[in-house]
Design a protein around this motif. Sequence first.
Motif, PDB file in Angstrom:
ATOM      1  N   TYR A   1      33.472  34.088  33.721  1.00  0.00           N
ATOM      2  CA  TYR A   1      34.242  34.100  34.809  1.00  0.00           C
ATOM      3  C   TYR A   1      35.409  35.162  34.815  1.00  0.00           C
ATOM      4  O   TYR A   1      35.378  36.148  33.796  1.00  0.00           O
ATOM      5  CB  TYR A   1      35.603  32.902  33.866  1.00  0.00           C
ATOM      6  CG  TYR A   1      34.677  31.673  33.922  1.00  0.00           C
ATOM      7  CD1 TYR A   1      35.146  30.734  35.040  1.00  0.00           C
ATOM      8  CD2 TYR A   1      34.081  31.236  32.848  1.00  0.00           C
ATOM      9  CE1 TYR A   1      34.362  29.393  34.754  1.00  0.00           C
ATOM     10  CE2 TYR A   1      33.261  30.122  32.843  1.00  0.00           C
ATOM     11  CZ  TYR A   1      33.684  28.952  33.900  1.00  0.00           C
ATOM     12  OH  TYR A   1      33.282  27.777  34.006  1.00  0.00           O
ATOM     13  N   GLN A   2      35.876  35.868  35.845  1.00  0.00           N
ATOM     14  CA  GLN A   2      36.458  36.852  36.224  1.00  0.00           C
ATOM     15  C   GLN A   2      37.768  36.600  36.514  1.00  0.00           C
ATOM     16  O   GLN A   2      38.086  35.878  37.531  1.00  0.00           O
ATOM     17  CB  GLN A   2      35.481  37.598  37.390  1.00  0.00           C
ATOM     18  CG  GLN A   2      34.245  37.803  36.983  1.00  0.00           C
ATOM     19  CD  GLN A   2      33.983  39.377  36.342  1.00  0.00           C
ATOM     20  OE1 GLN A   2      34.981  40.164  36.320  1.00  0.00           O
ATOM     21  NE2 GLN A   2      32.866  39.650  35.862  1.00  0.00           N
ATOM     22  N   LEU A   3      38.584  37.476  36.165  1.00  0.00           N
ATOM     23  CA  LEU A   3      39.916  37.676  36.757  1.00  0.00           C
ATOM     24  C   LEU A   3      39.854  39.075  37.848  1.00  0.00           C
ATOM     25  O   LEU A   3      39.376  40.122  37.333  1.00  0.00           O
ATOM     26  CB  LEU A   3      41.235  38.107  35.822  1.00  0.00           C
ATOM     27  CG  LEU A   3      41.408  36.816  34.941  1.00  0.00           C
ATOM     28  CD1 LEU A   3      42.474  37.201  33.713  1.00  0.00           C
ATOM     29  CD2 LEU A   3      41.875  35.898  35.732  1.00  0.00           C
ATOM     30  N   THR A   4      40.524  39.186  38.956  1.00  0.00           N
ATOM     31  CA  THR A   4      40.546  40.228  39.481  1.00  0.00           C
ATOM     32  C   THR A   4      41.832  41.083  39.132  1.00  0.00           C
ATOM     33  O   THR A   4      42.502  40.459  38.413  1.00  0.00           O
ATOM     34  CB  THR A   4      41.007  39.825  41.372  1.00  0.00           C
ATOM     35  OG1 THR A   4      42.317  39.150  41.271  1.00  0.00           O
ATOM     36  CG2 THR A   4      39.873  38.907  41.750  1.00  0.00           C
ATOM     37  N   GLU A   5      41.894  42.258  39.698  1.00  0.00           N
ATOM     38  CA  GLU A   5      42.939  43.057  39.160  1.00  0.00           C
ATOM     39  C   GLU A   5      44.345  42.536  39.505  1.00  0.00           C
ATOM     40  O   GLU A   5      45.340  42.508  38.556  1.00  0.00           O
ATOM     41  CB  GLU A   5      42.773  44.380  39.842  1.00  0.00           C
ATOM     42  CG  GLU A   5      43.982  45.267  39.258  1.00  0.00           C
ATOM     43  CD  GLU A   5      43.874  46.772  40.035  1.00  0.00           C
ATOM     44  OE1 GLU A   5      44.112  47.929  39.395  1.00  0.00           O
ATOM     45  OE2 GLU A   5      43.143  46.731  41.105  1.00  0.00           O
ATOM     46  N   ARG A   6      44.451  42.006  40.704  1.00  0.00           N
ATOM     47  CA  ARG A   6      45.674  40.996  41.069  1.00  0.00           C
ATOM     48  C   ARG A   6      46.118  40.104  40.020  1.00  0.00           C
ATOM     49  O   ARG A   6      47.067  39.901  39.717  1.00  0.00           O
ATOM     50  CB  ARG A   6      45.610  40.759  42.541  1.00  0.00           C
ATOM     51  CG  ARG A   6      46.883  40.081  42.807  1.00  0.00           C
ATOM     52  CD  ARG A   6      46.843  39.500  44.483  1.00  0.00           C
ATOM     53  NE  ARG A   6      46.656  40.633  45.259  1.00  0.00           N
ATOM     54  CZ  ARG A   6      47.837  41.340  45.751  1.00  0.00           C
ATOM     55  NH1 ARG A   6      49.120  40.836  45.359  1.00  0.00           N
ATOM     56  NH2 ARG A   6      47.733  42.434  46.580  1.00  0.00           N
TER      57      ARG A   6
END
Length: 211
Positions: free
Chosen positions: A103-108
């Motif tokens: 699972y990834q979070l974008t920079e935003r």
Amino acid sequence: MAFIIEVPTISTDVAGNRLNLTIGGVKAYSLDNLSNKKGADEHFKVFIGFQNKVCTNLCVSTDGFKADLTVRNMQELQNAIYCLLQQHDAARQIAQLKSLANYQLTERQFVQLIGRCKLYNYLPAQVKADIYPLQFGDTQISAICKDYYKDESFCRSDDGSINLWRLYNLFTGANKSSYIDTFLDRSLNAYQFTEQIKFALGNQRHSWFLS
């Protein structure tokens, strides 16, 4: 007072990080009545989990932590730790830890998350009641921000994104600055908080911290 026992023969690999089974605890003097005589109830916080050997971060899950263990002697303490060992599902914890890298979070999204974490401790009580609790303060959140850029093992990717395994380790790394009486509680909170973010991402559910 704290104690820790590492079991290197029980280990796993998560995203290239070696994790060893670890058992330990803290004498919770803050919960004791120090005026009591010897033989009175004494309080401990005990855990079983995994230690990340890359950074010594501690991974504690819900079924591997007892926050208020009351005993009167060493035998009762040993029995309680043995019971905790029996109830801890190591395979399940390993599977959950490994899933975080998916699972990834974008920079935003990361920026949004950090901003919400900063705001959380200043929310009115009635607003907080409807939000998943976060036990990390400004000092720890600031450390997470710094390590997002500078941590050699768990910093962001080139595009600014960060997977949840790395995010989780930023939280557990920041927890090292905590006092001993809150360290284990925050270790568990880091795990539960990251799991809540994973659930929101995986099920496209609303999360105040990402909204």
